[in-house]
Design a protein around this motif. Structure first.
Motif, mmCIF file in Angstrom:
data_model
loop_
_atom_site.group_PDB
_atom_site.id
_atom_site.type_symbol
_atom_site.label_atom_id
_atom_site.label_comp_id
_atom_site.label_asym_id
_atom_site.label_seq_id
_atom_site.Cartn_x
_atom_site.Cartn_y
_atom_site.Cartn_z
ATOM 1 N N GLY A 149 0.778 -1.236 0.000
ATOM 2 C CA GLY A 149 0.000 0.000 0.000
ATOM 3 C C GLY A 149 0.804 1.278 0.000
ATOM 4 O O GLY A 149 0.222 2.365 -0.078
ATOM 5 N N GLY A 150 2.136 1.176 0.095
ATOM 6 C CA GLY A 150 2.967 2.364 0.204
ATOM 7 C C GLY A 150 3.527 2.836 -1.126
ATOM 8 O O GLY A 150 2.967 2.573 -2.195
ATOM 9 N N PRO A 151 4.678 3.524 -1.072
ATOM 10 C CA PRO A 151 5.271 4.089 -2.283
ATOM 11 C C PRO A 151 6.152 3.093 -3.035
ATOM 12 O O PRO A 151 6.235 1.916 -2.690
ATOM 13 C CB PRO A 151 6.113 5.240 -1.715
ATOM 14 N N SER A 152 6.816 3.578 -4.076
ATOM 15 C CA SER A 152 7.829 2.850 -4.823
ATOM 16 C C SER A 152 7.277 1.578 -5.474
ATOM 17 O O SER A 152 6.290 1.625 -6.195
ATOM 18 C CB SER A 152 9.020 2.528 -3.916
ATOM 19 N N ILE A 153 7.888 0.425 -5.208
ATOM 20 C CA ILE A 153 7.454 -0.827 -5.834
ATOM 21 C C ILE A 153 6.000 -1.115 -5.502
ATOM 22 O O ILE A 153 5.233 -1.612 -6.347
ATOM 23 C CB ILE A 153 8.350 -2.000 -5.370
ATOM 24 N N ALA A 162 -4.407 -0.246 -11.741
ATOM 25 C CA ALA A 162 -5.248 0.907 -12.085
ATOM 26 C C ALA A 162 -5.168 1.224 -13.572
ATOM 27 O O ALA A 162 -6.155 1.661 -14.176
ATOM 28 C CB ALA A 162 -4.836 2.115 -11.253
ATOM 29 N N ASP A 163 -4.004 1.001 -14.177
ATOM 30 C CA ASP A 163 -3.852 1.224 -15.616
ATOM 31 C C ASP A 163 -4.866 0.416 -16.412
ATOM 32 O O ASP A 163 -5.313 0.837 -17.486
ATOM 33 C CB ASP A 163 -2.447 0.819 -16.079
ATOM 34 N N GLU A 164 -5.209 -0.763 -15.894
ATOM 35 C CA GLU A 164 -6.139 -1.659 -16.586
ATOM 36 C C GLU A 164 -7.568 -1.534 -16.075
ATOM 37 O O GLU A 164 -8.442 -2.335 -16.422
ATOM 38 C CB GLU A 164 -5.662 -3.114 -16.437
ATOM 39 N N ALA A 166 -8.526 -2.110 -13.077
ATOM 40 C CA ALA A 166 -8.793 -3.214 -12.148
ATOM 41 C C ALA A 166 -8.608 -2.762 -10.706
ATOM 42 O O ALA A 166 -7.841 -1.836 -10.423
ATOM 43 C CB ALA A 166 -7.855 -4.384 -12.440
ATOM 44 N N GLU A 167 -9.293 -3.426 -9.818
ATOM 45 C CA GLU A 167 -9.130 -3.154 -8.391
ATOM 46 C C GLU A 167 -7.843 -3.792 -7.879
ATOM 47 O O GLU A 167 -7.357 -4.785 -8.427
ATOM 48 C CB GLU A 167 -10.322 -3.698 -7.607
ATOM 49 N N SER A 168 -7.292 -3.213 -6.816
ATOM 50 C CA SER A 168 -6.105 -3.779 -6.186
ATOM 51 C C SER A 168 -6.135 -3.489 -4.697
ATOM 52 O O SER A 168 -6.802 -2.566 -4.235
ATOM 53 C CB SER A 168 -4.822 -3.235 -6.812
ATOM 54 N N ILE A 169 -5.378 -4.292 -3.962
ATOM 55 C CA ILE A 169 -5.391 -4.257 -2.494
ATOM 56 C C ILE A 169 -4.141 -3.564 -1.971
ATOM 57 O O ILE A 169 -3.056 -3.722 -2.531
ATOM 58 C CB ILE A 169 -5.442 -5.695 -1.943
ATOM 59 N N GLY A 170 -4.298 -2.827 -0.882
ATOM 60 C CA GLY A 170 -3.162 -2.224 -0.188
ATOM 61 C C GLY A 170 -3.232 -2.556 1.289
ATOM 62 O O GLY A 170 -4.255 -2.297 1.929
ATOM 63 N N LEU A 171 -2.168 -3.160 1.825
ATOM 64 C CA LEU A 171 -2.112 -3.509 3.249
ATOM 65 C C LEU A 171 -1.082 -2.612 3.930
ATOM 66 O O LEU A 171 0.088 -2.961 4.055
ATOM 67 C CB LEU A 171 -1.738 -4.990 3.422
ATOM 68 N N ASN A 172 -1.528 -1.452 4.368
ATOM 69 C CA ASN A 172 -0.628 -0.498 5.016
ATOM 70 C C ASN A 172 -0.357 -0.886 6.459
ATOM 71 O O ASN A 172 -1.110 -1.650 7.071
ATOM 72 C CB ASN A 172 -1.208 0.909 4.963
ATOM 73 N N ILE A 173 0.704 -0.327 7.017
ATOM 74 C CA ILE A 173 1.086 -0.582 8.401
ATOM 75 C C ILE A 173 1.375 0.749 9.078
ATOM 76 O O ILE A 173 1.942 1.654 8.454
ATOM 77 C CB ILE A 173 2.315 -1.521 8.485
ATOM 78 N N THR A 174 0.959 0.915 10.323
ATOM 79 C CA THR A 174 1.251 2.141 11.056
ATOM 80 C C THR A 174 2.703 2.121 11.508
ATOM 81 O O THR A 174 3.155 1.183 12.166
ATOM 82 C CB THR A 174 0.342 2.278 12.294
ATOM 83 N N LEU A 175 3.453 3.167 11.132
ATOM 84 C CA LEU A 175 4.874 3.281 11.467
ATOM 85 C C LEU A 175 5.156 4.676 11.987
ATOM 86 O O LEU A 175 4.357 5.599 11.823
ATOM 87 C CB LEU A 175 5.729 3.013 10.213
ATOM 88 N N HIS A 177 7.350 6.694 10.769
ATOM 89 C CA HIS A 177 7.377 7.518 9.567
ATOM 90 C C HIS A 177 6.180 7.126 8.699
ATOM 91 O O HIS A 177 6.302 6.742 7.545
ATOM 92 C CB HIS A 177 8.687 7.314 8.802
ATOM 93 N N GLU A 178 5.022 7.237 9.288
ATOM 94 C CA GLU A 178 3.796 6.718 8.681
ATOM 95 C C GLU A 178 3.558 7.306 7.298
ATOM 96 O O GLU A 178 3.683 8.507 7.083
ATOM 97 C CB GLU A 178 2.597 7.045 9.579
ATOM 98 N N HIS A 179 3.260 6.448 6.341
ATOM 99 C CA HIS A 179 2.908 6.908 5.012
ATOM 100 C C HIS A 179 1.439 6.591 4.760
ATOM 101 O O HIS A 179 0.891 5.642 5.289
ATOM 102 C CB HIS A 179 3.788 6.243 3.945
ATOM 103 N N THR A 180 0.824 7.422 3.951
ATOM 104 C CA THR A 180 -0.565 7.183 3.590
ATOM 105 C C THR A 180 -0.608 6.207 2.424
ATOM 106 O O THR A 180 0.386 6.009 1.727
ATOM 107 C CB THR A 180 -1.251 8.496 3.183
ATOM 108 N N PRO A 181 -1.748 5.579 2.189
ATOM 109 C CA PRO A 181 -1.850 4.663 1.048
ATOM 110 C C PRO A 181 -1.541 5.400 -0.255
ATOM 111 O O PRO A 181 -1.891 6.583 -0.408
ATOM 112 C CB PRO A 181 -3.308 4.210 1.090
ATOM 113 N N ASN A 182 -0.860 4.720 -1.165
ATOM 114 C CA ASN A 182 -0.610 5.365 -2.450
ATOM 115 C C ASN A 182 -1.928 5.587 -3.184
ATOM 116 O O ASN A 182 -2.943 4.948 -2.886
ATOM 117 C CB ASN A 182 0.395 4.564 -3.287
ATOM 118 N N ALA A 183 -1.900 6.492 -4.132
ATOM 119 C CA ALA A 183 -3.131 6.962 -4.776
ATOM 120 C C ALA A 183 -3.807 5.916 -5.644
ATOM 121 O O ALA A 183 -4.948 6.120 -6.080
ATOM 122 C CB ALA A 183 -2.821 8.206 -5.617
ATOM 123 N N TYR A 184 -3.142 4.788 -5.906
ATOM 124 C CA TYR A 184 -3.668 3.805 -6.844
ATOM 125 C C TYR A 184 -4.373 2.633 -6.167
ATOM 126 O O TYR A 184 -4.962 1.791 -6.839
ATOM 127 C CB TYR A 184 -2.536 3.288 -7.734
#
Length: 293
Positions: A149-153, A162-164, A166-175, A177-184
């Motif tokens: 659910g984060g940045p980069s890879i 998202a290009d296709e 299609a739906e996709s899953i993001g499993l974020n973790i509270t840290l 240096h907490e990051h928000t879910p990527n926009a996709y």
């Protein structure tokens, strides 16, 4: 409460009721001291109670159940999980990474990261291919893209889906240096975890294939736990694809582990090193005998 306190409280309620009937106060229910005390809160609405040390097993169960139930309701039968660094830039970010490197040592590291930007593109490409294939069995969707659910890879994985469309899953973790879910990440498939253990469990509960791109401690943690689960028979074999032979052979001497006798030679067959998204998808489809584009 003492008898005097009880008598005072009863008198106070009687006076309040009389004032209410006379129209001197608003006609909402009088809140008693008992009702105001945290002890009176419904347990499932009492955040302070739920966060107590003794309630950790309950919190474990909640983090297990919530994603499991929502993914099931979304008709997701299996996933293609994609692990990888949160630091590798996309090709569009390469110039910014280079400009931010202010010392020779930082410049060397920046150039190494920029050289890995091709893996961002391969991750995005693999997600596109899997999403375009849209495998459906028994009314369930399979090989749905799942990332941290984060940045980069991670972003590249969700972006490819998202290009296709299609739906996709993001499993974020509270840290820290907490990051928000990527926009996709698909909003209703975007989850947040407190416990690494439960997050890693959800990565693998539906995993039908895993692609690991160059990464650091987090990627190693997730990858080696997966390898251990398959090695020990706790999990059925699935395609485990390591992108980037130069990287993986440099940072982990898998062959030496076998030579030292701490793993079996056959354990080297638990994973497959690939360089391109097409090569990875071909391996996945061959593993399952799928006839998909």
């Amino acid at each position: 409460m003492t008898e005097d306190e009880i008598a005072h409280e009863l008198s106070r309620r009687k006076f309040y009721k009389a004032e209410q009937e006379a129209g001197f106060v608003e006609s909402h229910e009088y809140v008693t001291p008992q009702q105001q005390d945290p002890a009176y809160r419904l347990a499932f609405r009492d955040i302070d109670f739920l966060l107590r040390e003794e309630l950790r097993p309950v919190r474990f169960q909640l983090e297990l159940l919530k994603p499991e139930m929502l993914l099931d309701e979304a008709g997701i039968g299996s996933t293609l999980v994609m692990y990888g660094s949160a630091r590798i830039p996309s090709p569009e970010e390469a110039d910014a990474v280079r400009a931010a490197a202010t010392t020779p040592d930082k410049q060397k590291v920046a150039e190494r990261l920029i050289a890995k930007a091709r893996y961002y593109e391969e991750a995005r490409r693999l997600a596109q291919i899997a999403s375009r294939s849209a495998v459906v069995e028994d009314g369930k969707r399979h090989f749905v893209i799942c990332s941290g659910g984060g940045p980069s890879i991670m972003e590249a994985a969700n972006r490819g889906a998202a290009d296709e469309g299609a739906e996709s899953i993001g499993l974020n973790i509270t840290l820290r240096h907490e990051h928000t879910p990527n926009a996709y990440v698909t909003p209703h498939l975007s989850f947040q975890f407190h416990y690494f253990a439960l997050r890693k469990m959800h990565f693998l509960l539906r995993a039908r294939a895993v692609a690991a791109f160059p990464g650091g401690f987090g990627t190693f943690d997730e990858l080696f736990e997966l390898l251990t689960l398959v090695q020990t028979g706790k999990m059925q074999p699935i395609p485990i694809l390591l992108f980037g032979g130069d990287f993986w052979r440099r940072v982990v001497n898998f062959a030496a582990l076998a030579e030292e006798g701490v793993i079996s030679p056959g354990d080297l067959d638990l994973f497959h090193i690939v360089e391109t998204a097409e090569e990875a998808w071909d391996h996945i489809t061959a593993f399952y005998g799928l006839d998909v584009a």
